[in-house]
Design an enzyme around this catalytic site. Structure first.
Site, PDB file in Angstrom:
ATOM      1  N   ASP A  23       0.886  -1.173   0.000  1.00  0.00           N
ATOM      2  CA  ASP A  23       0.000   0.000   0.000  1.00  0.00           C
ATOM      3  C   ASP A  23       0.919   1.216   0.000  1.00  0.00           C
ATOM      4  O   ASP A  23       1.560   1.521   1.003  1.00  0.00           O
ATOM      5  CB  ASP A  23      -0.883  -0.036   1.262  1.00  0.00           C
ATOM      6  CG  ASP A  23      -1.725   1.244   1.424  1.00  0.00           C
ATOM      7  OD1 ASP A  23      -1.677   2.112   0.538  1.00  0.00           O
ATOM      8  OD2 ASP A  23      -2.417   1.358   2.453  1.00  0.00           O
ATOM      9  N   LYS A  87       2.816  11.139  -3.672  1.00  0.00           N
ATOM     10  CA  LYS A  87       1.759  10.435  -4.407  1.00  0.00           C
ATOM     11  C   LYS A  87       0.810  11.420  -5.105  1.00  0.00           C
ATOM     12  O   LYS A  87       0.264  11.120  -6.165  1.00  0.00           O
ATOM     13  CB  LYS A  87       0.981   9.560  -3.433  1.00  0.00           C
ATOM     14  CG  LYS A  87      -0.096   8.695  -4.059  1.00  0.00           C
ATOM     15  CD  LYS A  87      -0.671   7.741  -3.027  1.00  0.00           C
ATOM     16  CE  LYS A  87      -1.806   6.904  -3.546  1.00  0.00           C
ATOM     17  NZ  LYS A  87      -2.267   5.947  -2.520  1.00  0.00           N
ATOM     18  N   GLU A 187      -7.157   0.288  -4.612  1.00  0.00           N
ATOM     19  CA  GLU A 187      -7.199   0.221  -3.145  1.00  0.00           C
ATOM     20  C   GLU A 187      -8.527  -0.334  -2.626  1.00  0.00           C
ATOM     21  O   GLU A 187      -8.526  -1.221  -1.762  1.00  0.00           O
ATOM     22  CB  GLU A 187      -6.902   1.602  -2.548  1.00  0.00           C
ATOM     23  CG  GLU A 187      -5.430   1.973  -2.692  1.00  0.00           C
ATOM     24  CD  GLU A 187      -5.139   3.455  -2.514  1.00  0.00           C
ATOM     25  OE1 GLU A 187      -6.038   4.191  -2.063  1.00  0.00           O
ATOM     26  OE2 GLU A 187      -4.018   3.877  -2.837  1.00  0.00           O
ATOM     27  N   ASP A 211     -12.882   5.509   2.494  1.00  0.00           N
ATOM     28  CA  ASP A 211     -11.458   5.597   2.825  1.00  0.00           C
ATOM     29  C   ASP A 211     -11.085   7.024   3.234  1.00  0.00           C
ATOM     30  O   ASP A 211     -10.996   7.913   2.392  1.00  0.00           O
ATOM     31  CB  ASP A 211     -10.636   5.137   1.607  1.00  0.00           C
ATOM     32  CG  ASP A 211      -9.122   5.144   1.875  1.00  0.00           C
ATOM     33  OD1 ASP A 211      -8.683   5.706   2.901  1.00  0.00           O
ATOM     34  OD2 ASP A 211      -8.384   4.578   1.043  1.00  0.00           O
TER      35      ASP A 211
HETATM   36  P1  ADP Z   1      -3.050   7.511   3.831  1.00  0.00           P
HETATM   37  O1  ADP Z   1      -3.961   6.509   3.192  1.00  0.00           O
HETATM   38  O2  ADP Z   1      -3.335   8.925   3.376  1.00  0.00           O
HETATM   39  O3  ADP Z   1      -1.605   7.165   3.668  1.00  0.00           O
HETATM   40  P2  ADP Z   1      -3.580   6.540   6.553  1.00  0.00           P
HETATM   41  O4  ADP Z   1      -4.647   5.571   6.250  1.00  0.00           O
HETATM   42  O5  ADP Z   1      -2.266   6.012   6.989  1.00  0.00           O
HETATM   43  O6  ADP Z   1      -3.380   7.594   5.401  1.00  0.00           O
HETATM   44  O7  ADP Z   1      -4.168   7.516   7.693  1.00  0.00           O
HETATM   45  C1  ADP Z   1      -3.389   8.483   8.349  1.00  0.00           C
HETATM   46  C2  ADP Z   1      -4.290   9.308   9.238  1.00  0.00           C
HETATM   47  O8  ADP Z   1      -4.882   8.477  10.245  1.00  0.00           O
HETATM   48  C3  ADP Z   1      -3.552  10.417   9.980  1.00  0.00           C
HETATM   49  O9  ADP Z   1      -4.252  11.639   9.845  1.00  0.00           O
HETATM   50  C4  ADP Z   1      -3.591   9.929  11.430  1.00  0.00           C
HETATM   51  O10 ADP Z   1      -3.602  11.023  12.336  1.00  0.00           O
HETATM   52  C5  ADP Z   1      -4.896   9.184  11.477  1.00  0.00           C
HETATM   53  N1  ADP Z   1      -5.013   8.253  12.591  1.00  0.00           N
HETATM   54  C6  ADP Z   1      -4.151   7.274  12.947  1.00  0.00           C
HETATM   55  N2  ADP Z   1      -4.590   6.625  14.034  1.00  0.00           N
HETATM   56  C7  ADP Z   1      -5.770   7.201  14.382  1.00  0.00           C
HETATM   57  C8  ADP Z   1      -6.716   6.985  15.446  1.00  0.00           C
HETATM   58  N3  ADP Z   1      -6.524   6.050  16.374  1.00  0.00           N
HETATM   59  N4  ADP Z   1      -7.798   7.778  15.494  1.00  0.00           N
HETATM   60  C9  ADP Z   1      -7.987   8.739  14.572  1.00  0.00           C
HETATM   61  N5  ADP Z   1      -7.147   8.991  13.570  1.00  0.00           N
HETATM   62  C10 ADP Z   1      -6.046   8.238  13.481  1.00  0.00           C
HETATM   63 MG    MG Z   2      -4.577   4.920   2.194  1.00  0.00          MG
END
Ligand code: ADP
Ligand code: MG
Length: 617
Positions: A23, A87, A187, A211
């Site tokens: 991913d 990205k 995805e 998502d």
């Molecule tokens: P991306 O797909 O853009 O790479 P992610 O799926 O990794 O992103 O999500 C990252 C986001 O998730 C960040 O904004 C982070 O602060 C948030 N995040 C991570 N853990 C938690 C949680 N326990 N509760 C709420 N938000 C969270």
């Molecule tokens: Mg993602």
């Protein structure tokens, strides 16, 4: 030749090569694979650390590269040399992103607005493909370190709305990182697979994948039937995510705790308070309140206040959901399952709101951070041939095209294109009065059709007599949701047409697909050389034919010297065509052009002069 890997830990031969699922996220990236013993997908991580690798690249003064947590530390102290969200730039020109240019704290080259963007770091330029390849390389190294086996093959996920250029850029990034990218998977498709949706061939389901990541929101509506994933619609907001939630908390604190203007001009302070806000948000996902301190400031927030703050943001995402459902020509009640993806969906209030909107519980049992990578690992396992009865398709596994002059493959639908899909291109005849045209359909990645797989052929006959190049034959490729290819040829001037139906995917096993992909990489170099030679020969033949015609038609406008010189040069071009030397052919083509250009121009001018005269009378 397929490669055999050696387990560096034991020195033994690794019989089954590991194919990982990756991913490659805007904020975080990670790798997963099917555990050889449990046969279950797992995200790879070192002991006691997170499986997530922040998608951040930092360059130090010597241009040494750091990726992940290490690089993230520099976001504040060295923003010009710390690249995040690469990205967002994949497959984009400056024109595409200039509206959001202020989002990026590093330098994006803006002079040649039409071409693909580059990022400037010091005196060097990096393409988003290179930047992404640094992240992929890091993921590959980490994974190899953990499983103690070389990793050369991967499935990489992309958002469902990624276009061809963005998919190709992702594929190229994989190649640069030393990975053979067996497939680019959507995805939402991967996320569904992680929940086992679509694994049963008989089931027909419509699902919504919600998502919410760090900086982006995507909603995709998928229809799954016979193991085929069809994207019915996508919607979202590319600048809406967890970062915005953090900013809302920051703004709330600014109002509550009397933070003054001057403090807000201190970049370091702003970053520190943002990090606190993220901490508060994460805490509130599992407790009812957050109480923190930053220097002398008390920063606290309770859950109900937090929920009030983020309600407008959630409503925005739900409006996108409504639009996506409308575009898919469905009603909310037609959705059989909702899959939650992205770190931000850990917020309980977001889960509840989405569940209320769809009128049913959401799927949230799998870690929303890992779900996409886990699904990619399942897809990788299918490609590795470990799950034979399954053939998942939401994209074409190999390119589809027809044979053109010289036995070359002319691709109409590129590998990894979404299905259903359609593409058309116009062709014409080579000979005067040609009444039929043979359409031969191939599948594969090689430049010469003889190295690809023939899927079928037919003859478009009854083209009325016309000079070469005049008929317009439109060849249409149509792949429906079942993966069945329909090829249609129509001569546009006369309206005659012919159609055949081909079932391309079912004839090939995954191993075949894999072999063909491997071949295309191994032979890429030969193919380029052969293609160049064939193109040179074709160009030479066409030039000879055109010159011949021209001379016949304009014989009395040429001097004797011109006629003789032309004949001699034509003869030596003819000879060059019999030798397999593209440079020689090009040289002879150039010579013939040199000789004919002056009289061709002269005759043209005469013709124009006559025409102009004619008008004036
Ligand atoms: P991306 O797909 O853009 O790479 P992610 O799926 O990794 O992103 O999500 C990252 C986001 O998730 C960040 O904004 C982070 O602060 C948030 N995040 C991570 N853990 C938690 C949680 N326990 N509760 C709420 N938000 C969270
Ligand atoms: Mg993602």
């Amino acid at each position: 030749m397929s490669k055999i890997s050696i387990n560096i830990a034991t020195g033994s031969l690794q019989k089954e090569e590991i194919i990982v699922g990756i991913d490659l996220g805007t904020t975080n990236s990670l790798v997963a694979f099917i555990h050889p013993e449990t046969k279950k997908p797992v995200a790879l991580k070192e002991h006691n650390s997170s499986s997530l690798v922040p998608s951040v690249v930092h360059f130090d003064e010597q241009k040494n590269i750091e990726v992940g947590e290490e690089a993230k530390k520099y976001l504040l102290s060295d923003p010009a040399n710390t690249i995040f969200s690469a990205k967002r730039l994949m497959g984009k020109s400056y024109n595409d992103i200039k509206k959001n240019a202020s989002f990026f704290s590093y330098k994006i080259i803006d002079d040649n607005t039409e071409s693909l963007v580059k990022v400037q770091v010091g005196d060097k330029f990096y393409s988003p493909v290179e930047l992404s390849s640094f992240i992929l390389k890091e993921l590959k190294h980490r994974a190899e370190h953990i499983v103690k086996t070389p990793i050369n093959k991967a499935v990489i996920t992309v958002p469902a709305y990624f276009n061809d250029a963005q998919r190709q850029a992702t594929r190229d990034a994989g190649k640069l990182a030393g990975l053979d990218v067996l497939r680019i998977v959507n995805e939402p498709t991967a996320a569904s697979l992680a929940y086992g949706i679509g694994l049963n061939k008989e089931e027909e389901k419509t699902i919504a994948v919600y998502d919410l990541g760090g900086g982006t929101f995507d909603i995709s509506i998928l229809k799954i039937n016979n193991g085929i994933f069809e994207v019915l619609s996508t919607n979202g907001d590319t600048y809406l995510g967890g970062d915005d939630i953090d900013n809302m908390i920051v703004r709330y604190w600014i109002q509550q705790s009397g933070i003054n203007e001057k403090q807000l001009t201190d970049k370091e302070f702003v970053q520190a308070i943002r990090l606190k806000a993220e901490e508060a948000k994460i805490t509130l996902s599992s407790s009812d309140e957050f109480n923190g301190r930053l220097n002398e400031l008390t920063l606290s927030i309770i859950r109900s206040e937090f929920e009030n703050l983020i309600k407008p943001l959630i409503d925005k995402t739900l409006a996108c959901c409504s639009n996506a459902i409308r575009d898919a020509e469905l009603k909310t009640k037609d959705i059989d399952a909702i899959v939650m993806v992205g770190g931000s969906t850990r917020v309980p209030f977001i889960k509840q709101s989405v569940s209320r909107f769809f009128g049913r519980p959401v799927n949230d049992a799998v870690d929303p951070h890992e779900v996409v990578a886990l699904g990619a690992a399942i897809q990788a396992d299918v490609l590795a041939g470990n799950n034979k009865e399954l053939l998942l398709l939401d994209i074409t596994p190999l390119s589809l095209g027809i044979e053109t002059m010289g036995g070359l493959m002319d691709v109409l639908i590129a590998r990894n294109s979404k299905i259903p899909n359609k593409a058309s291109r116009q062709y014409t005849t080579q000979k005067d009065g040609q009444s039929g045209m043979r359409i031969t359909v191939y599948q594969g990645e090689r430049d010469l059709v003889k190295d690809n797989r023939k899927l079928g052929e037919f003859n478009l006959s009854g083209i009325p007599a016309m000079p070469a190049g005049l008929p317009k034959v439109d060849v249409l490729f149509l792949i429906n949701a079942d993966g069945i290819l329909l090829v249609k040829a129509k001569e546009l001037r006369s309206g005659i047409e012919q159609t055949i139906e081909i079932k391309p995917q079912y004839g090939l096993s995954d191993t075949d697909v894999e072999k063909m992909l491997l071949d295309s990489v191994t032979h890429a170099q030969d193919d380029i050389a052969i293609r160049a030679l064939i193109e040179a020969k074709t160009e030479g033949e066409q030039l000879l034919e055109a010159t011949e015609k021209f001379i016949q038609k304009n014989a009395n406008h040429l001097t004797q010297k011109e006629t003789m010189e032309t004949a001699a040069t034509m003869q030596s071009l003819q000879l060059a065509l019999t030798m397999n030397d593209k440079d020689l052919i090009h040289k002879k083509i150039e010579e013939l052009n040199e000789i004919s250009r002056p009289y061709a121009e002269r005759i043209m001018d005469e013709a124009i002069a006559v025409a102009v005269k004619g008008k004036m009378v």
